[in-house]
Design an enzyme around this catalytic site. Structure first.
Site, PDB file in Angstrom:
ATOM      1  N   LYS A   8      98.244  96.864  55.607  1.00  0.00           N
ATOM      2  CA  LYS A   8      99.077  96.903  54.500  1.00  0.00           C
ATOM      3  C   LYS A   8     100.606  97.778  54.948  1.00  0.00           C
ATOM      4  O   LYS A   8     101.483  97.467  54.281  1.00  0.00           O
ATOM      5  CB  LYS A   8      98.004  97.187  53.143  1.00  0.00           C
ATOM      6  CG  LYS A   8      97.326  95.715  52.307  1.00  0.00           C
ATOM      7  CD  LYS A   8      96.401  96.585  51.812  1.00  0.00           C
ATOM      8  CE  LYS A   8      95.454  98.196  51.281  1.00  0.00           C
ATOM      9  NZ  LYS A   8      94.785  98.242  52.654  1.00  0.00           N
ATOM     10  N   ARG A  83      94.494  97.993  42.229  1.00  0.00           N
ATOM     11  CA  ARG A  83      93.164  97.906  43.468  1.00  0.00           C
ATOM     12  C   ARG A  83      91.788  97.412  42.479  1.00  0.00           C
ATOM     13  O   ARG A  83      91.274  97.094  42.417  1.00  0.00           O
ATOM     14  CB  ARG A  83      92.827  98.729  43.511  1.00  0.00           C
ATOM     15  CG  ARG A  83      93.056  99.126  45.062  1.00  0.00           C
ATOM     16  CD  ARG A  83      93.163 100.629  45.591  1.00  0.00           C
ATOM     17  NE  ARG A  83      92.039 100.129  47.150  1.00  0.00           N
ATOM     18  CZ  ARG A  83      92.675 100.889  47.913  1.00  0.00           C
ATOM     19  NH1 ARG A  83      94.786 101.344  47.950  1.00  0.00           N
ATOM     20  NH2 ARG A  83      92.642 101.300  49.379  1.00  0.00           N
ATOM     21  N   ARG A 122      91.535 104.782  64.943  1.00  0.00           N
ATOM     22  CA  ARG A 122      93.125 105.846  63.851  1.00  0.00           C
ATOM     23  C   ARG A 122      92.658 107.155  63.342  1.00  0.00           C
ATOM     24  O   ARG A 122      92.193 107.953  63.889  1.00  0.00           O
ATOM     25  CB  ARG A 122      92.955 104.888  63.153  1.00  0.00           C
ATOM     26  CG  ARG A 122      93.746 105.755  61.745  1.00  0.00           C
ATOM     27  CD  ARG A 122      94.698 105.307  60.763  1.00  0.00           C
ATOM     28  NE  ARG A 122      93.745 105.109  59.299  1.00  0.00           N
ATOM     29  CZ  ARG A 122      93.731 105.077  58.595  1.00  0.00           C
ATOM     30  NH1 ARG A 122      94.632 104.256  58.359  1.00  0.00           N
ATOM     31  NH2 ARG A 122      93.552 104.268  57.692  1.00  0.00           N
ATOM     32  N   ARG A 155      91.489 110.616  60.345  1.00  0.00           N
ATOM     33  CA  ARG A 155      91.645 111.038  58.457  1.00  0.00           C
ATOM     34  C   ARG A 155      90.484 111.056  57.915  1.00  0.00           C
ATOM     35  O   ARG A 155      88.968 110.582  58.172  1.00  0.00           O
ATOM     36  CB  ARG A 155      92.273 109.870  57.802  1.00  0.00           C
ATOM     37  CG  ARG A 155      93.396 109.854  57.017  1.00  0.00           C
ATOM     38  CD  ARG A 155      94.553 108.191  55.892  1.00  0.00           C
ATOM     39  NE  ARG A 155      93.626 107.848  55.556  1.00  0.00           N
ATOM     40  CZ  ARG A 155      93.938 106.686  55.142  1.00  0.00           C
ATOM     41  NH1 ARG A 155      95.176 106.457  55.127  1.00  0.00           N
ATOM     42  NH2 ARG A 155      93.059 105.961  54.172  1.00  0.00           N
ATOM     43  N   ARG A 166      83.695 102.049  51.386  1.00  0.00           N
ATOM     44  CA  ARG A 166      85.273 101.609  51.332  1.00  0.00           C
ATOM     45  C   ARG A 166      85.710 100.252  51.307  1.00  0.00           C
ATOM     46  O   ARG A 166      86.093  99.219  50.155  1.00  0.00           O
ATOM     47  CB  ARG A 166      86.575 101.296  51.713  1.00  0.00           C
ATOM     48  CG  ARG A 166      86.900 103.890  51.759  1.00  0.00           C
ATOM     49  CD  ARG A 166      87.821 104.271  52.900  1.00  0.00           C
ATOM     50  NE  ARG A 166      88.610 103.809  52.841  1.00  0.00           N
ATOM     51  CZ  ARG A 166      89.677 104.003  54.435  1.00  0.00           C
ATOM     52  NH1 ARG A 166      89.287 105.109  54.962  1.00  0.00           N
ATOM     53  NH2 ARG A 166      91.033 103.412  54.638  1.00  0.00           N
TER      54      ARG A 166
HETATM   55  P1  AP5 Z   1      97.514  99.980  58.197  1.00  0.00           P
HETATM   56  O1  AP5 Z   1      98.559 100.045  58.203  1.00  0.00           O
HETATM   57  O2  AP5 Z   1      97.534 102.287  57.583  1.00  0.00           O
HETATM   58  O3  AP5 Z   1      96.489  99.759  57.565  1.00  0.00           O
HETATM   59  P2  AP5 Z   1      96.487 100.064  55.881  1.00  0.00           P
HETATM   60  O4  AP5 Z   1      95.574  98.284  54.819  1.00  0.00           O
HETATM   61  O5  AP5 Z   1      97.216 100.062  54.794  1.00  0.00           O
HETATM   62  O6  AP5 Z   1      95.146 100.701  55.761  1.00  0.00           O
HETATM   63  P3  AP5 Z   1      93.897 101.806  54.942  1.00  0.00           P
HETATM   64  O7  AP5 Z   1      93.287 102.846  55.261  1.00  0.00           O
HETATM   65  O8  AP5 Z   1      95.801 103.242  55.060  1.00  0.00           O
HETATM   66  O9  AP5 Z   1      94.690 101.113  54.185  1.00  0.00           O
HETATM   67  P4  AP5 Z   1      93.415 101.441  52.580  1.00  0.00           P
HETATM   68  O10 AP5 Z   1      93.967 100.297  51.533  1.00  0.00           O
HETATM   69  O11 AP5 Z   1      92.019 102.311  52.387  1.00  0.00           O
HETATM   70  O12 AP5 Z   1      93.762 103.758  52.140  1.00  0.00           O
HETATM   71  P5  AP5 Z   1      94.663 104.084  50.842  1.00  0.00           P
HETATM   72  O13 AP5 Z   1      95.694 104.595  51.208  1.00  0.00           O
HETATM   73  O14 AP5 Z   1      95.419 102.719  50.458  1.00  0.00           O
HETATM   74  O15 AP5 Z   1      96.615 100.059  59.591  1.00  0.00           O
HETATM   75  C1  AP5 Z   1      95.489 100.652  59.652  1.00  0.00           C
HETATM   76  C2  AP5 Z   1      94.955 100.475  61.492  1.00  0.00           C
HETATM   77  O16 AP5 Z   1      95.421  99.431  62.021  1.00  0.00           O
HETATM   78  C3  AP5 Z   1      96.931 101.469  61.839  1.00  0.00           C
HETATM   79  O17 AP5 Z   1      95.930 102.169  63.050  1.00  0.00           O
HETATM   80  C4  AP5 Z   1      97.555 100.633  62.384  1.00  0.00           C
HETATM   81  O18 AP5 Z   1      98.052 101.018  63.589  1.00  0.00           O
HETATM   82  C5  AP5 Z   1      96.246  99.316  62.935  1.00  0.00           C
HETATM   83  N1  AP5 Z   1      97.380  98.082  62.712  1.00  0.00           N
HETATM   84  C6  AP5 Z   1      97.592  97.217  62.016  1.00  0.00           C
HETATM   85  N2  AP5 Z   1      97.600  96.292  61.188  1.00  0.00           N
HETATM   86  C7  AP5 Z   1      97.217  95.911  63.180  1.00  0.00           C
HETATM   87  C8  AP5 Z   1      97.438  94.573  63.554  1.00  0.00           C
HETATM   88  N3  AP5 Z   1      97.944  94.289  63.324  1.00  0.00           N
HETATM   89  N4  AP5 Z   1      96.296  94.476  65.011  1.00  0.00           N
HETATM   90  C9  AP5 Z   1      96.121  95.554  65.237  1.00  0.00           C
HETATM   91  N5  AP5 Z   1      96.194  97.144  64.409  1.00  0.00           N
HETATM   92  C10 AP5 Z   1      96.994  97.207  63.554  1.00  0.00           C
HETATM   93  O19 AP5 Z   1      93.629 104.571  50.035  1.00  0.00           O
HETATM   94  C11 AP5 Z   1      93.004 105.855  50.147  1.00  0.00           C
HETATM   95  C12 AP5 Z   1      92.330 105.971  49.346  1.00  0.00           C
HETATM   96  O20 AP5 Z   1      93.033 106.843  47.820  1.00  0.00           O
HETATM   97  C13 AP5 Z   1      91.018 104.942  48.480  1.00  0.00           C
HETATM   98  O21 AP5 Z   1      89.982 104.771  49.231  1.00  0.00           O
HETATM   99  C14 AP5 Z   1      90.752 105.706  46.802  1.00  0.00           C
HETATM  100  O22 AP5 Z   1      90.373 106.258  46.661  1.00  0.00           O
HETATM  101  C15 AP5 Z   1      92.785 105.734  47.120  1.00  0.00           C
HETATM  102  N6  AP5 Z   1      93.316 104.997  46.012  1.00  0.00           N
HETATM  103  C16 AP5 Z   1      94.625 104.835  46.689  1.00  0.00           C
HETATM  104  N7  AP5 Z   1      94.786 103.203  45.842  1.00  0.00           N
HETATM  105  C17 AP5 Z   1      94.363 103.145  44.385  1.00  0.00           C
HETATM  106  C18 AP5 Z   1      94.585 102.720  43.546  1.00  0.00           C
HETATM  107  N8  AP5 Z   1      95.105 101.955  42.891  1.00  0.00           N
HETATM  108  N9  AP5 Z   1      93.006 102.845  42.490  1.00  0.00           N
HETATM  109  C19 AP5 Z   1      92.273 103.790  42.827  1.00  0.00           C
HETATM  110  N10 AP5 Z   1      92.712 104.455  43.999  1.00  0.00           N
HETATM  111  C20 AP5 Z   1      93.202 104.443  44.954  1.00  0.00           C
END
Ligand code: AP5
Length: 216
Positions: A8, A83, A122, A155, A166
């Site tokens: 994402k 979410r 990562r 992380r 998660r």
């Molecule tokens: P990346 O692009 O970082 O993927 P992502 O989907 O953004 O992953 P995140 O781990 O950041 O998402 P998340 O939803 O768990 O965490 P968030 O920070 O939103 O890519 C991941 C890896 O894969 C990278 O190394 C990249 O290089 C690689 N990659 C990407 N595309 C690829 C491809 N096509 N092929 C191969 N490799 C690839 O949230 C963290 C925490 O915050 C949550 O757990 C929660 O506690 C809280 N939170 C966030 N939003 C909310 C909300 N709305 N409500 C409540 N709590 C929330």
């Protein structure tokens, strides 16, 4: 939309550049609060470290503040929000008050094994936030960022037991939001197992269709 590690952030960043739009990533905003040591940050840290969601009202307020600022007037990208169904309803209300609505919802699909492989490998730059992967995109020097030489770290929530938590949270709380947008006919699915460039091309093609549908 999409599970943890679906790509994402990777795709949102590209769209931000393509369309010159504000990109509101709730995970990044919350990590910033944790870094600043605010009261909100302390509470958020507990949820992040456990792999649980931060309470709906707090995250919704954070987004409401962004969406009422001029930086979002010409449109915006949301990464990681809504979410829960409660957040999706709140988003509708915030936008309806402004005479606006969401026009496109993209769901990046990736199976659990790939999520685990991506997130446990990562490594993130402490300064720029740029991501590397120990196997798929290794840095030139171990534990140092190619861009600025800063330290690379894992992380806190990318440890295997937290990734599993998660994924469970995603299935229980966020998959109903996917169905919510699917029922409204707004959801478009993309295969997230393809190369990032290919995923990007598909997302662009889908957005073009949705903008067209909106225009007619
Ligand atoms: P990346 O692009 O970082 O993927 P992502 O989907 O953004 O992953 P995140 O781990 O950041 O998402 P998340 O939803 O768990 O965490 P968030 O920070 O939103 O890519 C991941 C890896 O894969 C990278 O190394 C990249 O290089 C690689 N990659 C990407 N595309 C690829 C491809 N096509 N092929 C191969 N490799 C690839 O949230 C963290 C925490 O915050 C949550 O757990 C929660 O506690 C809280 N939170 C966030 N939003 C909310 C909300 N709305 N409500 C409540 N709590 C929330």
């Amino acid at each position: 939309m999409g599970p943890p590690g679906a790509g994402k952030g990777t795709q949102a960043h590209r769209l931000e550049q393509d369309f010159d739009l504000s990109n509101f990533a709730t995970g990044g905003m919350l990590r910033e609060e944790v870094k600043n040591g605010s009261e909100f940050g302390k509470l958020a840290k507990e949820c992040l470290d456990r792999g649980d969601l931060v309470p709906d009202d707090l995250v919704t307020e954070m987004i409401r503040m962004r969406l009422t600022k001029p930086e979002s007037t010409d449109g915006f990208i949301l990464d990681g929000f809504p979410r829960t169904v409660v957040q999706a309803d709140a988003l509708n209300e915030i936008l309806a008050d402004q005479g606006r609505a969401i026009t496109a919802v993209i769901d990046i699909e990736v199976p659990d094994e790939e999520v685990i492989r991506r997130l446990t490998g990562r490594r993130v730059c402490v300064k720029s936030g740029h991501s590397f992967h120990t196997e798929m995109d290794p840095p030139k020097h171990e534990d140092r960022c190619d861009l600025d030489g800063s330290r690379l770290v894992t992380r806190e929530d990318d440890r295997i037991e937290t990734v599993r938590r998660r994924l469970k949270t995603y299935r229980e709380k966020t998959q109903p939001v996917i169905s919510y947008y699917e029922d409204l006919g707004m959801l478009r699915k993309v295969d997230g197992l393809q190369e990032p460039e290919t995923v990007h091309a598909h997302v662009r093609a889908l957005i073009a269709t949705m903008r067209y549908e909106e225009a007619v």
